[in-house]
Design an enzyme around this catalytic site. Structure first.
Site, PDB file in Angstrom:
ATOM      1  N   ALA A   1     -17.791  -6.782 -11.836  1.00 38.42           N
ATOM      2  CA  ALA A   1     -18.965  -6.574 -10.995  1.00 38.42           C
ATOM      3  C   ALA A   1     -18.649  -6.753  -9.517  1.00 38.42           C
ATOM      4  CB  ALA A   1     -20.072  -7.535 -11.419  1.00 38.42           C
ATOM      5  N   GLY A   2     -17.424  -6.423  -9.128  1.00 39.91           N
ATOM      6  CA  GLY A   2     -17.020  -6.558  -7.732  1.00 39.91           C
ATOM      7  C   GLY A   2     -17.192  -5.266  -6.945  1.00 39.91           C
ATOM      8  N   GLY A   3     -16.369  -5.114  -5.914  1.00 41.51           N
ATOM      9  CA  GLY A   3     -16.501  -3.970  -5.023  1.00 41.51           C
ATOM     10  C   GLY A   3     -16.270  -2.629  -5.684  1.00 41.51           C
TER      11      GLY A   3
ATOM     12  N   LYS B   1     -13.898  -4.023   3.225  1.00 47.06           N
ATOM     13  CA  LYS B   1     -14.792  -2.867   3.069  1.00 47.06           C
ATOM     14  C   LYS B   1     -16.219  -3.127   3.547  1.00 47.06           C
ATOM     15  CE  LYS B   1     -12.082  -0.721  -0.613  1.00 47.06           C
ATOM     16  NZ  LYS B   1     -12.080  -0.110  -1.972  1.00 47.06           N
TER      17      LYS B   1
ATOM     18  N   GLU C   1     -24.366 -13.935 -12.215  1.00 48.30           N
ATOM     19  CA  GLU C   1     -24.827 -13.801 -10.828  1.00 48.30           C
ATOM     20  C   GLU C   1     -24.140 -12.636 -10.113  1.00 48.30           C
ATOM     21  OE1 GLU C   1     -21.917 -17.379 -10.962  1.00 48.30           O
ATOM     22  OE2 GLU C   1     -23.456 -16.450 -12.226  1.00 48.30           O
TER      23      GLU C   1
ATOM     24  N   SER D   1       0.813  -1.223   0.000  1.00 48.88           N
ATOM     25  CA  SER D   1       0.000   0.000   0.000  1.00 48.88           C
ATOM     26  C   SER D   1       0.846   1.272   0.000  1.00 48.88           C
ATOM     27  CB  SER D   1      -0.919   0.016   1.221  1.00 48.88           C
ATOM     28  OG  SER D   1      -1.635   1.243   1.279  1.00 48.88           O
TER      29      SER D   1
ATOM     30  N   GLY E   1      -5.619   3.864 -11.645  1.00 46.51           N
ATOM     31  CA  GLY E   1      -5.919   3.680 -10.239  1.00 46.51           C
ATOM     32  C   GLY E   1      -5.097   4.578  -9.335  1.00 46.51           C
TER      33      GLY E   1
ATOM     34  N   TYR F   1      -3.148   0.070 -11.032  1.00 44.17           N
ATOM     35  CA  TYR F   1      -1.980   0.943 -11.247  1.00 44.17           C
ATOM     36  C   TYR F   1      -0.670   0.174 -11.170  1.00 44.17           C
ATOM     37  CZ  TYR F   1      -1.826   1.150  -6.075  1.00 44.17           C
ATOM     38  OH  TYR F   1      -1.787   0.834  -4.736  1.00 44.17           O
TER      39      TYR F   1
ATOM     40  N   ARG G   1     -18.019 -11.523 -16.107  1.00 41.37           N
ATOM     41  CA  ARG G   1     -17.823 -12.921 -16.469  1.00 41.37           C
ATOM     42  C   ARG G   1     -18.898 -13.814 -15.868  1.00 41.37           C
ATOM     43  NH1 ARG G   1     -11.860 -13.255 -14.227  1.00 41.37           N
ATOM     44  NH2 ARG G   1     -12.762 -11.670 -12.856  1.00 41.37           N
TER      45      ARG G   1
END
Length: 276
Positions: A130-132, A69, A157, A18, A241, A220, A154
């Protein structure tokens, strides 16, 4: 109780990579905030409640990255409307009474990044994944008054799991299969890629980019991605990013400290860290 030392940290697992400490620490120095420190803490989602409960009064705030998160939102005593709508928080702020307030500065950061890139109301947006991060992209599209949002994923659902978020932020979500990604990216005004590194690489040679379109890749590292390189070569406005990392950190800095963030100094530190 008067606290002279103030602490903040970024939580996640893994977390050693990070760059948030670089950004926040540079902000403290530039703003003259002596006694402030910002560190990394390795923390899985299941460990987050106990960790937060054990923090002393010197703690001003926490930046929360993957995979914590949703857990951050659950542990908070109160949450901003956007964090509640998105169902995730990347920011926990310690209030004067000792309680924790959850926010999602990814959304405001994404709005800032896309606005700076020239995105205006009425734009047609395609989101890869389609994630966070896709949740934040939906909320950002709503705040930018975009005309439509197509989500290319992909797994069908996974798109279904985004529908409550779309409803909460007030955007109409149109699903599209991954096989249709080249066409969807070719017709969009704005493309937001939220997929892990390598997933979108095969699309780099398959998209007929519209010159002037905006391509935002939440990655990034590595940078540039093959998709970003192709978009740039086609005359698109490309953002990364790193732009989002800075923008969301600015929002956190101001909530933690209560002072205006020295954005230029924070940006310069981030650029130097990447160059090094």
């Amino acid at each position: 109780m008067t606290v002279s030392t103030r602490r903040a940290a970024v939580l996640g697992k893994p977390i050693a990579h990070s760059l948030s400490p670089v950004i926040h620490t540079a902000g403290y120095v530039a703003a003259g905030l002596t006694g402030w420190s910002y560190t990394r803490i390795e923390c899985a989602a299941a460990e987050l409640p106990d960790l937060v409960a054990g923090l002393g009064p010197e703690w001003a705030g926490l930046s929360v990255t993957m995979p914590g998160k949703e857990a951050a939102l659950a542990v908070a005593d109160a949450a901003s409307p956007v964090a509640a709508a998105v169902g995730a928080a990347n920011t926990l702020v310690r209030r004067r009474d000792g309680s924790w307030y959850a926010d999602n500065t990814d959304v405001a950061g994404m709005v800032r990044v896309l606005t700076d890139a020239g995105v205006t109301a009425g734009a047609a947006v395609t989101v890869l994944g389609a994630g966070g991060t896709a949740r934040a992209a939906l909320a950002a599209a709503a705040q930018l008054a975009c005309s439509s949002v197509t989500v290319v994923a992909r797994r069908p659902e996974a798109v279904d799991e985004l529908r409550p978020v779309a409803g909460a932020v007030g955007v109409a979500l149109t699903p599209a299969p991954w096989a249709d990604a080249p066409r969807q990216l070719s017709t969009a005004d704005v493309v937001v890629s939220t997929v892990p590194k390598g997933v979108a690489d095969p699309l780099a040679g398959a998209v007929a980019w519209r010159p002037g379109a905006v391509f935002f890749d939440a990655l990034y590292d590595p940078w540039p991605t093959p998709l970003a390189t192709a978009a740039d070569a086609a005359g698109c406005r490309v953002v990364s990013g790193l732009d989002l990392l800075l923008a969301q950190a600015v929002g956190q800095f101001e909530q933690f400290t209560g002072v205006t963030a020295p954005r230029a100094a924070m940006a310069a530190a981030l650029t130097a860290a990447r160059a090094g």
